[in-house]
Enzyme design. Structure first.
Site, PDB file in Angstrom:
ATOM      1  CG  ASP A 186      -2.199   0.640   1.136  1.00 14.43           C
ATOM      2  OD1 ASP A 186      -2.500   1.111   0.036  1.00 14.43           O
ATOM      3  OD2 ASP A 186      -2.952   0.684   2.132  1.00 14.43           O
TER       4      ASP A 186
ATOM      5  CG  ASN B  39       2.631   9.200   7.336  1.00 15.26           C
ATOM      6  OD1 ASN B  39       1.443   9.095   7.636  1.00 15.26           O
ATOM      7  ND2 ASN B  39       3.486   9.904   8.046  1.00 15.26           N
TER       8      ASN B  39
ATOM      9  CB  VAL C 188      -0.501  22.937   8.373  1.00 14.60           C
ATOM     10  CG1 VAL C 188      -1.077  24.280   8.806  1.00 14.60           C
ATOM     11  CG2 VAL C 188       0.470  22.405   9.434  1.00 14.60           C
TER      12      VAL C 188
ATOM     13  CB  THR D  32      -5.861  18.751   5.372  1.00  9.39           C
ATOM     14  OG1 THR D  32      -5.402  18.638   4.028  1.00  9.39           O
ATOM     15  CG2 THR D  32      -7.066  17.863   5.570  1.00  9.39           C
TER      16      THR D  32
ATOM     17  CD  GLU E 168      -1.081  14.029  16.781  1.00 12.45           C
ATOM     18  OE1 GLU E 168      -0.028  14.579  16.424  1.00 12.45           O
ATOM     19  OE2 GLU E 168      -1.344  13.795  17.976  1.00 12.45           O
TER      20      GLU E 168
ATOM     21  CB  CYS F 264       4.172  14.133  10.886  1.00 20.89           C
ATOM     22  SG  CYS F 264       4.019  12.885  12.167  1.00 20.89           S
TER      23      CYS F 264
ATOM     24  CD  GLU G 167       5.092  18.142   6.728  1.00 24.34           C
ATOM     25  OE1 GLU G 167       4.022  18.443   6.190  1.00 24.34           O
ATOM     26  OE2 GLU G 167       5.170  17.410   7.731  1.00 24.34           O
TER      27      GLU G 167
ATOM     28  CD  GLU H 156      -3.255  10.503  17.194  1.00 28.88           C
ATOM     29  OE1 GLU H 156      -2.242  10.324  16.500  1.00 28.88           O
ATOM     30  OE2 GLU H 156      -4.409  10.215  16.809  1.00 28.88           O
TER      31      GLU H 156
HETATM   32  P1  NAD Z   1      -3.562  15.507   3.676  1.00 25.63           P
HETATM   33  O1  NAD Z   1      -3.737  16.664   4.564  1.00 25.63           O
HETATM   34  O2  NAD Z   1      -3.492  15.738   2.228  1.00 25.63           O
HETATM   35  O3  NAD Z   1      -4.755  14.462   3.892  1.00 25.63           O
HETATM   36  C1  NAD Z   1      -5.026  13.891   5.150  1.00 25.63           C
HETATM   37  C2  NAD Z   1      -6.407  13.286   5.132  1.00 25.63           C
HETATM   38  O4  NAD Z   1      -7.387  14.323   5.125  1.00 25.63           O
HETATM   39  C3  NAD Z   1      -6.723  12.414   3.921  1.00 25.63           C
HETATM   40  O5  NAD Z   1      -7.442  11.277   4.356  1.00 25.63           O
HETATM   41  C4  NAD Z   1      -7.610  13.315   3.076  1.00 25.63           C
HETATM   42  O6  NAD Z   1      -8.496  12.612   2.246  1.00 25.63           O
HETATM   43  C5  NAD Z   1      -8.367  14.063   4.142  1.00 25.63           C
HETATM   44  N1  NAD Z   1      -8.931  15.345   3.748  1.00 25.63           N
HETATM   45  C6  NAD Z   1      -8.423  16.235   2.866  1.00 25.63           C
HETATM   46  N2  NAD Z   1      -9.219  17.323   2.807  1.00 25.63           N
HETATM   47  C7  NAD Z   1     -10.241  17.129   3.676  1.00 25.63           C
HETATM   48  C8  NAD Z   1     -11.380  17.899   4.064  1.00 25.63           C
HETATM   49  N3  NAD Z   1     -11.613  19.096   3.553  1.00 25.63           N
HETATM   50  N4  NAD Z   1     -12.214  17.385   4.993  1.00 25.63           N
HETATM   51  C9  NAD Z   1     -11.981  16.183   5.548  1.00 25.63           C
HETATM   52  N5  NAD Z   1     -10.933  15.405   5.201  1.00 25.63           N
HETATM   53  C10 NAD Z   1     -10.063  15.865   4.277  1.00 25.63           C
HETATM   54  O7  NAD Z   1      -2.269  14.762   4.233  1.00 25.63           O
HETATM   55  P2  NAD Z   1      -1.425  13.593   3.554  1.00 25.63           P
HETATM   56  O8  NAD Z   1      -0.768  14.180   2.344  1.00 25.63           O
HETATM   57  O9  NAD Z   1      -2.256  12.373   3.434  1.00 25.63           O
HETATM   58  O10 NAD Z   1      -0.327  13.309   4.667  1.00 25.63           O
HETATM   59  C11 NAD Z   1       0.823  14.043   4.807  1.00 25.63           C
HETATM   60  C12 NAD Z   1       0.677  15.097   5.882  1.00 25.63           C
HETATM   61  O11 NAD Z   1       0.244  14.501   7.097  1.00 25.63           O
HETATM   62  C13 NAD Z   1       1.988  15.772   6.222  1.00 25.63           C
HETATM   63  O12 NAD Z   1       1.786  17.148   6.393  1.00 25.63           O
HETATM   64  C14 NAD Z   1       2.382  15.141   7.538  1.00 25.63           C
HETATM   65  O13 NAD Z   1       3.219  15.923   8.337  1.00 25.63           O
HETATM   66  C15 NAD Z   1       1.063  14.910   8.172  1.00 25.63           C
HETATM   67  N6  NAD Z   1       1.161  13.861   9.187  1.00 25.63           N
HETATM   68  C16 NAD Z   1       1.086  14.204  10.510  1.00 25.63           C
HETATM   69  C17 NAD Z   1       1.210  13.234  11.491  1.00 25.63           C
HETATM   70  C18 NAD Z   1       1.142  13.583  12.949  1.00 25.63           C
HETATM   71  O14 NAD Z   1       0.891  12.698  13.748  1.00 25.63           O
HETATM   72  N7  NAD Z   1       1.354  14.823  13.353  1.00 25.63           N
HETATM   73  C19 NAD Z   1       1.405  11.911  11.122  1.00 25.63           C
HETATM   74  C20 NAD Z   1       1.470  11.587   9.775  1.00 25.63           C
HETATM   75  C21 NAD Z   1       1.346  12.576   8.817  1.00 25.63           C
END
Ligand code: NAD
Length: 485
Positions: free
Chosen positions: A95, A154, A231, A233, A251, A285, A382, A459
């Site tokens: 995946d 991730n 951020v 999102t 998160e 992250c 980032e 968390e």
């Molecule tokens: P993303 O923000 O693009 O998407 C995250 C999730 O939000 C996805 O499931 C997406 O479908 C959903 N989403 C997007 N728009 C939405 C909306 N308007 N309403 C509801 N849901 C919505 O993030 P990504 O590209 O999947 O992941 C990478 C990011 O995640 C990086 O910025 C990383 O730092 C962060 N991250 C943070 C942690 C933490 O624990 N702090 C852990 C892993 C990843």
């Protein structure tokens, strides 16, 4: 055993797999080859409604059970996950593209830890007694109700479990929407929870992109939203949740500082920087992507880093000898390559890497830039890929000020043999999850989360209980009620 990459259906709702082919298609791609390994459909309104209704019904049954009974189910699920670690890890690798060498120890295993830990806590959740002279009061720790979890791509298994475990331990139900990029693993968590004895509908998985996420977040029946994502999102989801006065856990992203003082053990510091930049091909992250190295150690640090990066084995992530996989998607590869070009254009010095690897997979070499300065884009944004920025510093005060000059505040690390300095510096850094002479450890017993734009809430650990439960206060009068008229 092993799992097919194509699941029986797209969603796991009300205790089983359900499909609605009217939903837009989601192609699941193996990042190491670009091959399509599954085709799913986004949740339609019908699927979302089914998930809502079944989750609300299950929550009532679940909340009426004792904490010890709930805990038993979670701990049984943890055992099943551990028994199936290899199959779950292989699916996670298909995946996400992360090397099997990593997923075998970091993903399902961490999910099982969360289920076991919160399963253990479930029977210990209590309110308190407050004596008020002759009268008294007590508090009840009650569930929030229906929680929505939304995941990043991730760590799909870990994120599903880190959200489900505390939510369910407290007596809530959850609807989880995985990232559309890595939608497969959460389905297995849902299957296992049912097998472990969770009521049908308690943990539902629905697939979809932002629109489905938004439908879940804005539904008035939902009490809480926990997002792991970027951020931008986070800002949208937090705002949507605020409109309904819902609780949130956010998160989000980071650009964390890792500070290496001259007196540090250089091998440990280089090891920490490698783990904090190149594990999971940098898609973590909390990574310490701004590596501040004190001037006197800079050249030795870079030399050892370059030497140790010769140990990178890039290739088929299903091969257990491989320790460096592709990025999750073509879009992420292109974004990372774009940042590498920006770094070169800004005048950062390329120490190693710097190229995407031709072929069907989304590989980018581990890349180190030196002579990076605070204002460069590669030191501010980032990147979420294998790109380390090494910056020089001279004094403690200076490095603390520069390390804090960011909108993010997820993590921070310090390498030094001077323990007083280590604690002083960590005390002055604006970050939620910190490391001394280490980087990126995330045991379930330790709270995890960010300050500033990196997040809200925590968390893991007991801290998560506060974010998935609420207190009800009850005043009890033992005598007559004295009213004025
Ligand atoms: P993303 O923000 O693009 O998407 C995250 C999730 O939000 C996805 O499931 C997406 O479908 C959903 N989403 C997007 N728009 C939405 C909306 N308007 N309403 C509801 N849901 C919505 O993030 P990504 O590209 O999947 O992941 C990478 C990011 O995640 C990086 O910025 C990383 O730092 C962060 N991250 C943070 C942690 C933490 O624990 N702090 C852990 C892993 C990843």
């Amino acid at each position: 055993m092993s799992y097919d990459t194509q699941p029986a259906a797209s969603h796991f709702v009300a205790g089983g797999y359900v499909e609605d082919t009217a939903g837009a298609e989601i192609e699941v791609i193996h990042p190491a080859t670009g091959a399509v390994i599954a085709r799913l459909h986004e949740a339609t309104d019908r699927i979302v409604e089914l998930a809502m209704v079944s989750a609300l019904e299950a929550q009532e049954v679940w909340a009426a059970m004792t904490g010890a009974e709930r805990g038993r189910v979670l701990r049984r699920a943890a055992d099943l996950i551990r028994e199936r670690n290899r199959a779950l890890s292989e699916l996670e690798t298909m995946d996400t593209g992360k090397p099997l060498q990593e997923t075998l120890v970091a993903d399902a295993a961490s999910g099982a830890d969360a289920l076991e830990y919160f399963g253990g806590l479930a029977g210990t959740l209590t309110g308190e007694h407050i004596q008020l002279g002759g009268n008294w009061a007590y508090t009840r720790r009650e569930p929030l109700g229906l929680c929505v979890g939304i995941g990043a791509w991730n760590y799909p298994t870990q994120i599903a479990c880190w959200k489900a475990a505390p939510a369910l331990a407290c007596g809530n139900a959850m609807i989880f929407k995985p990232s559309e990029t890595t939608p497969l693993c959460a389905l297995k968590v849902a299957e296992i929870l049912v097998e472990a004895g969770a009521p049908a509908g308690l943990f539902n998985v629905v697939q979809g992109r932002a629109e489905v996420g938004s439908a879940l977040v804005t539904d008035p029946r939902v009490a809480k939203v926990s997002l792991t994502g970027s951020v931008p999102t986070g800002r949208r989801v937090y705002a949507a949740a605020a409109a309904g006065i819902k609780s949130v856990t956010m998160e989000l992203g980071g650009k964390s500082p890792l500070i290496v003082f001259e007196d540090a053990d250089v091998e440990d510091a280089v090891g920490g920087a490698i783990l904090g930049n190149f594990y999971s091909s940098g898609q973590i992250c909390s990574n310490g992507t701004r590596v501040f190295v004190q001037k006197g150690l800079r050249d030795r640090f870079l030399r050892r880093l370059a030497e140790r990066l010769e140990g990178v084995v890039m290739g088929d992530p299903m091969d257990e000898a491989v320790n460096f996989g592709p990025l999750v998607s073509a879009a992420q590869r292109d974004k990372v390559v774009g940042y590498i070009r920006t770094g070169l254009g800004e005048g950062a010095r390329l120490v190693c890497g710097g190229e995407a690897v031709p072929g069907g997979g989304y590989f980018v070499q581990p890349t180190v830039f030196a002579d990076v300065t605070d204002g460069m884009v590669i030191a501010r944004d980032e990147i979420f890929g294998p790109v380390m920025a090494v910056l020089d510093f001279e004094h403690e005060d200076e490095v603390v000020r520069r390390a804090n000059a960011t909108e993010f505040g997820l993590s921070a690390g310090v390498f030094t043999r001077d323990l007083a300095r280590a604690h002083r510096v960590i005390g002055n850094l604006h970050a939620g999850t910190c490391f001394i002479n280490s980087y990126n450890d995330a045991p379930v017993e330790m709270p995890f989360g960010g300050m500033k734009m990196s997040g809200v809430g925590r968390e893991n650990a007991r801290a998560a209980i506060d974010h998935y439960s609420q207190l009800k206060s009850v005043f009890v009068r033992m005598g007559a009620v004295e009213a004025p008229y």
